[in-house]
Design a protein around this motif. Structure first.
Motif, PDB file in Angstrom:
ATOM      1  N   VAL A  57      -8.303  -9.124   5.755  1.00 44.02           N
ATOM      2  CA  VAL A  57      -7.756  -8.231   4.868  1.00 44.02           C
ATOM      3  C   VAL A  57      -6.175  -7.866   5.187  1.00 44.02           C
ATOM      4  O   VAL A  57      -5.503  -7.726   3.959  1.00 44.02           O
ATOM      5  CB  VAL A  57      -8.565  -6.736   4.995  1.00 44.02           C
ATOM      6  N   PHE A  58      -5.813  -7.828   6.232  1.00 42.30           N
ATOM      7  CA  PHE A  58      -4.374  -7.685   6.612  1.00 42.30           C
ATOM      8  C   PHE A  58      -3.426  -8.930   6.441  1.00 42.30           C
ATOM      9  O   PHE A  58      -2.218  -8.889   6.236  1.00 42.30           O
ATOM     10  CB  PHE A  58      -4.001  -7.157   8.069  1.00 42.30           C
ATOM     11  N   ARG A  59      -4.132 -10.081   6.182  1.00 39.86           N
ATOM     12  CA  ARG A  59      -3.358 -11.062   5.827  1.00 39.86           C
ATOM     13  C   ARG A  59      -3.455 -11.400   4.409  1.00 39.86           C
ATOM     14  O   ARG A  59      -2.278 -11.618   3.598  1.00 39.86           O
ATOM     15  CB  ARG A  59      -4.146 -12.663   6.430  1.00 39.86           C
ATOM     16  N   SER A  60      -4.492 -11.085   3.589  1.00 41.21           N
ATOM     17  CA  SER A  60      -4.615 -11.617   2.199  1.00 41.21           C
ATOM     18  C   SER A  60      -5.256 -10.547   1.374  1.00 41.21           C
ATOM     19  O   SER A  60      -5.334 -10.902   0.185  1.00 41.21           O
ATOM     20  CB  SER A  60      -5.600 -12.814   2.074  1.00 41.21           C
ATOM     21  N   GLY A  61      -5.478  -9.283   1.748  1.00 44.72           N
ATOM     22  CA  GLY A  61      -6.059  -8.340   0.929  1.00 44.72           C
ATOM     23  C   GLY A  61      -7.188  -8.784   0.573  1.00 44.72           C
ATOM     24  O   GLY A  61      -8.204  -9.414   1.029  1.00 44.72           O
ATOM     25  N   LEU A  62      -7.848  -7.968  -0.496  1.00 39.89           N
ATOM     26  CA  LEU A  62      -9.153  -8.372  -0.884  1.00 39.89           C
ATOM     27  C   LEU A  62      -9.136  -8.184  -2.589  1.00 39.89           C
ATOM     28  O   LEU A  62      -8.118  -7.429  -3.339  1.00 39.89           O
ATOM     29  CB  LEU A  62     -10.036  -6.966  -0.762  1.00 39.89           C
ATOM     30  N   VAL A  99      -7.465  -9.247  -9.469  1.00 37.39           N
ATOM     31  CA  VAL A  99      -6.206  -8.869  -8.974  1.00 37.39           C
ATOM     32  C   VAL A  99      -6.680  -8.621  -7.533  1.00 37.39           C
ATOM     33  O   VAL A  99      -7.482  -8.581  -7.095  1.00 37.39           O
ATOM     34  CB  VAL A  99      -5.719  -7.579  -9.590  1.00 37.39           C
ATOM     35  N   VAL A 100      -5.428  -8.334  -6.630  1.00 44.81           N
ATOM     36  CA  VAL A 100      -5.618  -8.350  -5.388  1.00 44.81           C
ATOM     37  C   VAL A 100      -5.184  -6.907  -4.770  1.00 44.81           C
ATOM     38  O   VAL A 100      -4.129  -6.311  -5.464  1.00 44.81           O
ATOM     39  CB  VAL A 100      -4.436  -9.318  -4.559  1.00 44.81           C
ATOM     40  N   MET A 101      -6.149  -6.580  -3.824  1.00 42.27           N
ATOM     41  CA  MET A 101      -5.966  -5.174  -3.427  1.00 42.27           C
ATOM     42  C   MET A 101      -5.158  -5.450  -2.252  1.00 42.27           C
ATOM     43  O   MET A 101      -5.791  -5.749  -1.290  1.00 42.27           O
ATOM     44  CB  MET A 101      -7.125  -4.488  -3.246  1.00 42.27           C
ATOM     45  N   VAL A 102      -3.948  -4.984  -1.891  1.00 41.60           N
ATOM     46  CA  VAL A 102      -3.035  -5.017  -0.840  1.00 41.60           C
ATOM     47  C   VAL A 102      -3.183  -3.657  -0.030  1.00 41.60           C
ATOM     48  O   VAL A 102      -2.720  -2.815  -0.638  1.00 41.60           O
ATOM     49  CB  VAL A 102      -1.788  -5.408  -0.957  1.00 41.60           C
TER      50      VAL A 102
END
Length: 479
Positions: A57-62, A99-102
């Motif tokens: 999650v800390f590399r690529s989000g969800l 979309v990406v949750m960062v």
């Protein structure tokens, strides 16, 4: 290289926070993480992952489906998600794309009512790394950057009212959230009649309110007070002032925590403005605001000798909020129900005016130069407002007044009789006012305003197609 590093989406502060979060998750035995973003209505959505997924999650989000941004308050999709532009003029959302949750590591907090669980709030990005223009948190961040460029931090304090009832049937899935065909959660009143600051009635709900206070404290949200409000079953909580995103984040988390805690203990909490329950009073959200100078941390609203009750800059800020009040109303009162709150002699405003320490005015000037506490309290909002959009619209409106050096109008000594413009009477008037306000539309983002107005117009249209209780009572037997 992960998505977050590839596009440089974290500041140094966030990178440091991520390392601290990873260490804390391991040290405290946290097993579950809720990874959430705030939608256009101010409601949390997201995914739950095991703690072992945190490095990923800390590399690529969800990722999550972009159609979550295309829905009205019923969960109905109002845009053509499968068109080439997702129905929103945005190619990145075509075909209901992800979309990406960062995650923002600085928002990490415990979820104390769920065992070994914590949460992270997120910003939304397209898969090419660009900011999603409909991300509420991003809209507010843009307003904060505008204030920052002018040399100021935006500081807000919150007073939020809500209703608390006992559940008549303890059904953990009975809220009907996002389902327009369900009936409201069946509830029973805790008390009846007006009850402002009643200690006895406060004691009656103390088992719940003390739990709310303790849990919020564990989340890093420290209440100044929790008190019995005027209406039956109505409470108010107040929070200490905070700068920037922190205050809006706290509001979202507070609402979520109160509702989830209430549900788990046999109660139902609602931040709906005016429930259709006897003795109900409208719930408002009073937003306290000031600008603080970057250099030295001075409150920029504190007047110098001879300036009057507020500084010249503070007066311009008020003038800006008055000038754009009708347009900003759609963000402060985003529901059809919220406009039933604007009534004379109700301690809610009905017109666009300001006054010194008068709770009937839309903007109440409070505090004193002597202790540096001078600030404004805008009493226009309802408790259901999306905090990021409410605050962004208030900040932009005030800064428009500062940039234009607007003159502060005469104060309203009697705010319910003074000659002043009226606030919008309903959500349709508020949307019309927003679309007609070029300056605020430009500040909030023309693309975002067009999107938000379309969502609100879809809700209005759905409401107008619905047969109400009043219509049935009025016409069923008469005709």
């Amino acid at each position: 290289m992960g998505f977050i590093e590839k596009y440089g989406l974290w500041t140094e502060e966030q990178q440091d926070a991520a390392r601290a979060v990873a260490a804390r998750v391991e040290a405290e035995g946290i097993r579950t993480l809720r990874v959430s973003f705030v939608d256009q209505h101010g409601v949390l959505h997201g995914k739950t992952v095991p703690a072992s997924a945190l490095p990923s999650v800390f590399r690529s989000g969800l990722t999550c489906v972009s159609t979550l941004l295309s829905k009205d308050t019923s969960g109905t999709t109002v845009f053509s998600a499968f068109n080439a532009d997702g129905g929103l003029g945005v190619a990145e959302m075509a075909g209901a794309a992800d979309v990406v949750m960062v995650p923002d590591p600085t928002t990490f907090h415990l979820v104390p009512w769920a065992e070994n669980t914590a949460r992270l709030l997120c910003d939304l990005r397209f898969q090419n790394g660009e900011q999603v223009p409909f991300c509420s948190r991003g809209v507010f961040r843009t307003a904060l950057e505008r204030a920052g460029a002018a040399g100021f931090d935006y500081v807000t304090g919150l007073e939020i009212e809500f209703h608390l009832y006992r559940r008549a049937e303890h059904d953990p899935n009975g809220d009907g959230i996002g389902r327009c065909t369900t009936t409201p959660t069946p509830v029973e009143p805790i008390n009846q009649g007006n009850q402002l600051l009643s200690e006895n009635l406060g004691d009656e709900v103390e088992p719940v309110t003390s739990r709310i206070r303790d849990v919020l404290g564990q989340m890093g949200i420290h209440l100044r007070s929790i008190e019995v409000e005027l209406g039956a079953n109505q409470l108010e909580v107040t929070l200490d002032p905070a700068a920037g995103l922190a205050s809006a984040d706290a509001m979202v988390l507070l609402r979520s925590a109160v509702k989830q805690l209430a549900r788990r203990t046999g109660y139902h909490a609602t931040f709906m403005c005016r429930p259709q329950i006897p003795d109900s009073k409208s719930s408002g959200w009073h937003l306290h605001q000031s600008l603080v100078e970057h250099e030295g941390g001075r409150n920029a609203f504190v007047p110098a000798d001879g300036e009057g009750p507020i500084s010249a800059l503070g007066g311009q800020f008020i003038a800006g909020q008055l000038a754009h009040a009708s347009a900003a109303c759609v963000f402060a009162n985003p529901t059809i129900n919220g406009y039933k709150r604007f009534a004379p002699y109700s301690m809610a405003p009905d017109r666009i005016a300001w006054a010194r320490d008068n709770r009937g005015a839309m903007i109440r000037l409070v505090g004193w130069a002597e202790d540096g506490s001078t600030h404004i309290e805008n009493r226009v909002g309802e408790s259901a407002a999306n905090p990021y959009l409410y605050m962004a619209s208030q900040l932009h409106s005030g800064l428009e007044g500062v940039d234009g050096a607007l003159a502060l109008p005469q104060s309203a000594d009697d705010p319910y009789t003074t000659e002043a413009g009226r606030l919008p009477a309903n959500l349709r008037e508020a949307v019309d006012a927003l679309e007609a306000d070029t300056a605020l539309t430009t500040a909030m983002g023309a693309q975002f305003v067009a999107y938000y107005a379309a969502v609100k117009r879809a809700e209005i249209a759905r409401f107008e197609r619905t047969v109400t209780d009043w219509e049935h009572r009025e016409y069923f037997d008469l005709f």
